[in-house]
Enzyme design. Sequence first.
Site, PDB file in Angstrom:
ATOM      1  CG  ASP A  25      -2.182  -0.720   0.962  1.00  0.00           C
ATOM      2  OD1 ASP A  25      -2.038  -1.479   0.249  1.00  0.00           O
ATOM      3  OD2 ASP A  25      -2.867  -0.946   2.131  1.00  0.00           O
ATOM      4  CE  LYS A  82      -6.808  -1.486   0.131  1.00  0.00           C
ATOM      5  NZ  LYS A  82      -6.917  -2.684  -0.246  1.00  0.00           N
ATOM      6  N   GLY A 154      -4.988  -3.046   9.236  1.00  0.00           N
ATOM      7  CA  GLY A 154      -4.838  -1.957  10.012  1.00  0.00           C
ATOM      8  C   GLY A 154      -4.171  -2.226  11.314  1.00  0.00           C
ATOM      9  NE  ARG A 166      -2.435 -22.731  11.122  1.00  0.00           N
ATOM     10  CZ  ARG A 166      -1.626 -23.880  10.589  1.00  0.00           C
ATOM     11  NH1 ARG A 166      -2.133 -24.906  10.076  1.00  0.00           N
ATOM     12  NH2 ARG A 166      -0.527 -23.550  11.132  1.00  0.00           N
ATOM     13  N   GLY A 236      -0.200  -3.857   3.963  1.00  0.00           N
ATOM     14  CA  GLY A 236      -0.905  -2.688   3.875  1.00  0.00           C
ATOM     15  C   GLY A 236      -0.237  -1.757   4.717  1.00  0.00           C
ATOM     16  CB  SER A 237      -0.788  -0.313   8.170  1.00  0.00           C
ATOM     17  OG  SER A 237      -1.967  -0.154   7.732  1.00  0.00           O
TER      18      SER A 237
END
EC number: 4.3.3.6
Length: 295
Positions: A25, A82, A154, A166, A236-237
């Site tokens: 990201d 997105k 996040g 899983r 992402g973060s």
Amino acid sequence: MTNVTGTERVKRGMAEMQKGGVIMDVINAEQAKIAEEAGAVAVMALERVPADIRAAGGVSRMADPTIVEEVMGAVSIPVMAKCRIGHLVEARVLESLGVDYIDESEVLTPADEVYHLNKRDYTVPFVCGCRDIGEAARRIAEGASMLRTKGEPGTGNIVEAVRHMRQVNAEIRQVASLREDELMTYAKNTGAPYEVLREIKRLGRLPVVNFAAGGVATPADAALMMQLGADGVFVGSGIFKSENPAKFARAIVEATTHYEDYELIASLSKGLGNAMKGIEISTLLPEQRMQERGW
């Protein structure tokens, strides 16, 4: 010559090309260049990383097209963006900008609580999140070309991504073992489209790639998800909320590639500085759990 642009085969093939890689990201051209230099196979352009979206609250929407175009102009690797779940126009806008992939994402506030997009109507390939084989099969039936675990975006907490990977893989093994006469009942019980389950049974795997996402924060996290069967990793973060983004980016890319080389992963993990601040999942209220969005 037949034009196959935008066909299911082409779109799935485009997603397959990212296999084994890391998608990061980014919110501007500078971050996109850091990601590309670190070895990312693609970047996700957005206004705020999931940790900031979570902290800000309110309604989160598609990024300003200016940001998307800025990122597209800064790197040579594929650029994703997105849109909100079910938001037909955001998806069309992103397609018109020429992004390489669209993520119909639960990280953004859903626009439609009943319907996901019919992704077969678009030329651009779509990425979607899933927690189990029912969600995976429904998104594939709608035309998704790539899947990813939802995890809990996040949070910097890998536990939900592990759970989802899983779960999906256990259910794939279950489907592969079913007799043909048992498959329809399984489809009824899981809400998974029968024809997609037949394809999963025939292949012994999902017919599209399934990446890990939602909580990857360290090189070890990335390697763990690869060992659990992920085809690649979204971060992402975890990169740009860390103390040293460039170092973390390079280390996570290396760990994803060499996920069984523990000495290398140990070396990569040294001197990185602090990872992003994490959130314990049990402290989240039900309405704060992004993974619950969509169906």
